[in-house]
Design an enzyme around this catalytic site. Sequence first.
Site: not given
Ligand SMILES: *Cc1c(COP(=O)(O)O)cnc(C)c1O
Length: 364
Positions: A306, A133, A163, A214, A308, A34, A259
Amino acid sequence: METVAVDIDLAALKRNMALIAGKAPQSRIIAVVKANAYGHGSVACARAMDEYAAGYAVARLEEALELREAGIKKPIIMLGGCASAGDLDEVAQQDISVTAHSFAMLEELKAFCKSRPEIRLRVWCQVNIGMQRLGFNEDEAERAMAEIRAFPGFVHPVGMMAHLSCSDEAALKAYHESQLAAFKRMSRFAEGPLCLANSAGILYYPETCTEFVRPGIIQYGISPTLGKRGTDFGLTPVMTFRTVVYAVRDLKPGDAVGYGASWVADRPTRIAVLGAGYADGYPRSMPNGSPVYLNGAVVHTVGHVCMDMMFAELGPDLKAAPGDTAELWGRHVSVEALAERVGTIPYELLTRPTRRARYCYHSE
Ligand SMILES: *Cc1c(COP(=O)(O)O)cnc(C)c1O
């Protein structure tokens, strides 16, 4: 010559994937790509991971479509919700998996399938194990899975995913265990494979490595937890964020830099003006004294960043000239350490480089 570049070491990416595969030997990997593969470039990274990835996970439909347009045929899971029926048309056409994470979402998916009886949607059932979530709550999971199981418009068996919200520090271990226990209880209702572990799960909690894992940030060589570096786990940072020296200036005591004159030389010294700024993704909040790697030495930022440009003090001895390369983060300057300095996490810094950067892919 590019002013700001993001070097991506695809060989390091592959080594990291091999290490992950070794840590979760019973699991298949759904590579999380992602947010443009955490800023690394999703198509190039997905291709480089091909040997290790059973599929890919993205957050948004556009991210999934980018992979499909590049000819990537493996399963792609959209982790986020899918809001409109228009999106579902595209999802179905491109054979993208979505997550059913609430009864409202499930109704939408079913309504879509009923309107298109020739289509069967790929779905994962997402359950909430404590992050609040997305996902069915524990008291909803049995009914949700029963509905999913009974629905002919989905491709069966439907897997179950959740998750972990904080599988990191030892202090959170108890919380992690309650999440794992909740997942185990809900997985009784699952009809297909289970998918739980993220990066932290893979590194710290082998019991979270179910049929699918994942991994996200560890693929890119970076630690998911504060206080650690990816290198502590044998990972190699994949991204080098670099710029060039624009100018070198000698300063006398009392000369104020940048700055707001936030840094004043207290001795005769020399600074380099670098060609990257906050509009390139380097945080403006980075304090004086933050590391930059230049000509074999770690030097330190001075003055406010800054839009740039930014400044680094060379001291009296280090030689530098316009056009020399400065590493802002990468192998020599850990992005984890920089994130700690500005009170964020490396995930945020990695996704900051903007389209002004030139992406350079290396396979060796
Ligand atoms: C982003 C995400 C992951 C990966 O998380 P990491 O901490 O980068 O390994 C896995 N599952 C879900 C649902 C996520 O949103």
